[in-house]
Design an enzyme around this catalytic site. Structure first.
Site, short mmCIF file in Angstrom:
data_model
loop_
_atom_site.label_atom_id
_atom_site.label_comp_id
_atom_site.label_asym_id
_atom_site.label_seq_id
_atom_site.Cartn_x
_atom_site.Cartn_y
_atom_site.Cartn_z
CB THR A 176 -8.04 10.23 -18.26
OG1 THR A 176 -9.24 9.89 -18.47
CG2 THR A 176 -7.16 9.55 -19.27
N GLY A 192 -13.46 13.07 -24.36
CA GLY A 192 -13.15 12.42 -25.32
C GLY A 192 -13.87 12.26 -26.87
CB THR A 217 -6.36 13.75 -20.29
OG1 THR A 217 -7.79 14.04 -19.32
CG2 THR A 217 -5.78 15.00 -20.01
N1 ASP Z 1 -10.75 11.36 -22.31
C1 ASP Z 1 -11.56 10.49 -21.28
C2 ASP Z 1 -12.54 10.06 -21.89
O1 ASP Z 1 -13.30 10.82 -22.58
C3 ASP Z 1 -11.59 11.09 -20.05
C4 ASP Z 1 -10.72 12.16 -19.61
O2 ASP Z 1 -9.52 12.23 -20.15
O3 ASP Z 1 -10.82 12.62 -18.57
O4 ASP Z 1 -13.12 8.92 -21.31
#
Ligand code: ASP
Length: 320
Positions: A187, A241, A238
């Site tokens: 992300t 999630g 990030t």
């Molecule tokens: N937060 C993102 C999700 O849950 C993933 C990430 O930040 O790598 O989709």
């Protein structure tokens, strides 16, 4: 003489500009180790894309959008081209953007075919009567305002297909942690402070590989993936999630500053390493206040990150 020095210092402080970017927090992997140079170059290019705008006197909002656009276009990161694939090997992207000046915001979820989801999020904020749009309607809106569209194949990379394959082959054990095994963690996000003292935040993601069709990432949610308020801070988050959502990450940092008067670094460190120290998921944040103080905290094996300030601080890092 002393007075002049004070005035000069005050002026210099008022005009401080800062850009921070991230390319995801999470576990380490062979792929990351093999591609350190490409990741660092990508983070550096994203910094350049946004910082050039700030240097020319542009807004924090333009800078975060440009930095995130670059990362969305760079297939090594999990956003835009290179997005993680859902259980049907399809791309569904989520993004958000927020302006600290007036706290206007825009967000999109489950977006398909839009080359730069964060630009669509900004268009929702500025060109629609709504704040948060998803699915087919968001795509139709993108088409109606002539945003760049791409066929599904453009977004799907060999690496994303391999990751999906691996996730499908995993046995159930690791899947239990947060309901879904999460490995991509690429992300992307950016926070910026412009010469007028305005803050902005933006975040964009393909989510997690092998997710159920229709699953939405925290990255598109205000107060979790992105938050910006000139009175406190700009944050992009990030990590896992589902945990970030439970803990309303980005807004908590702002709240600690506003309600308890904590300085930015303390607020970030307290939240990540004290309050949430027992959380099992991976979490990372980049955060910046209106004076240009910044923090990059994570509890995972690594967080891809970069920073550049008009005080001459500049770097990119993946590990400690
Ligand atoms: N937060 C993102 C999700 O849950 C993933 C990430 O930040 O790598 O989709």
């Amino acid at each position: 003489m002393f007075l002049i020095q004070c005035l000069l210092q005050k002026h210099a402080k008022m005009n401080k500009i800062v850009l921070l970017v991230h390319g995801g927090a999470g576990p380490d992997s062979k792929f990351i180790k093999e591609n350190i140079a490409a990741y660092n170059e990508g983070l550096e290019e994203a910094l350049n894309a946004g910082y050039t705008i700030l240097e020319a006197g542009g807004s924090a909002l333009d800078a975060v959008e440009a930095a995130v656009n670059y990362l969305e276009d760079n297939e090594i990161f999990n956003a835009g081209r290179g997005s993680a694939l859902n259980e049907k090997a399809e791309v569904e992207m989520d993004a958000s953007i927020m302006n600290g000046k007036d706290q206007s915001l825009g967000a999109v979820a489950i977006v398909k075919n839009v080359k730069n989801p964060v630009t669509l999020a900004r268009a929702v904020m500025e060109k629609s009567k709504h704040t948060y749009m998803g699915g087919a309607g968001a795509k139709a809106f993108a088409e109606s305002i002539n945003l760049e569209m791409r066929p599904e194949e453009y977004f799907i990379t060999d690496h994303a297909l391999e990751q999906l394959q691996e996730a499908k082959e995993e046995n159930g054990e690791e899947l239990e942690v947060a309901g879904i095994k999460q490995r991509s963690h690429g992300t992307v996000g950016a926070v910026a402070l412009d010469k007028d003292g305005n803050l902005a935040a933006a975040t964009s993601t393909g989510g997690i590989e092998n997710k159920m069709e229709g699953r939405i990432a925290d990255s598109s949610m205000t107060g979790i993936g992105s938050y910006a308020n000139n009175k406190t801070c700009a944050v992009s988050g990030t990590g896992d999630g589902e945990y970030l959502m439970q803990n309303v990450m980005a807004f908590h940092i702002s709240a600690l500053m506003e309600y308890k008067g904590l300085p930015l670094k303390e607020a970030c460190s307290y939240l990540m390493h004290e309050k949430l120290k027992d959380v099992k998921g991976d979490m990372g944040i980049i955060a910046l206040d209106a004076k240009g103080n910044f923090a990059m905290e994570y509890n995972s094996a690594r967080m891809h990150r970069g920073w550049k300030t008009s005080d001459g601080e500049h770097g990119v890092k993946i590990y400690e």
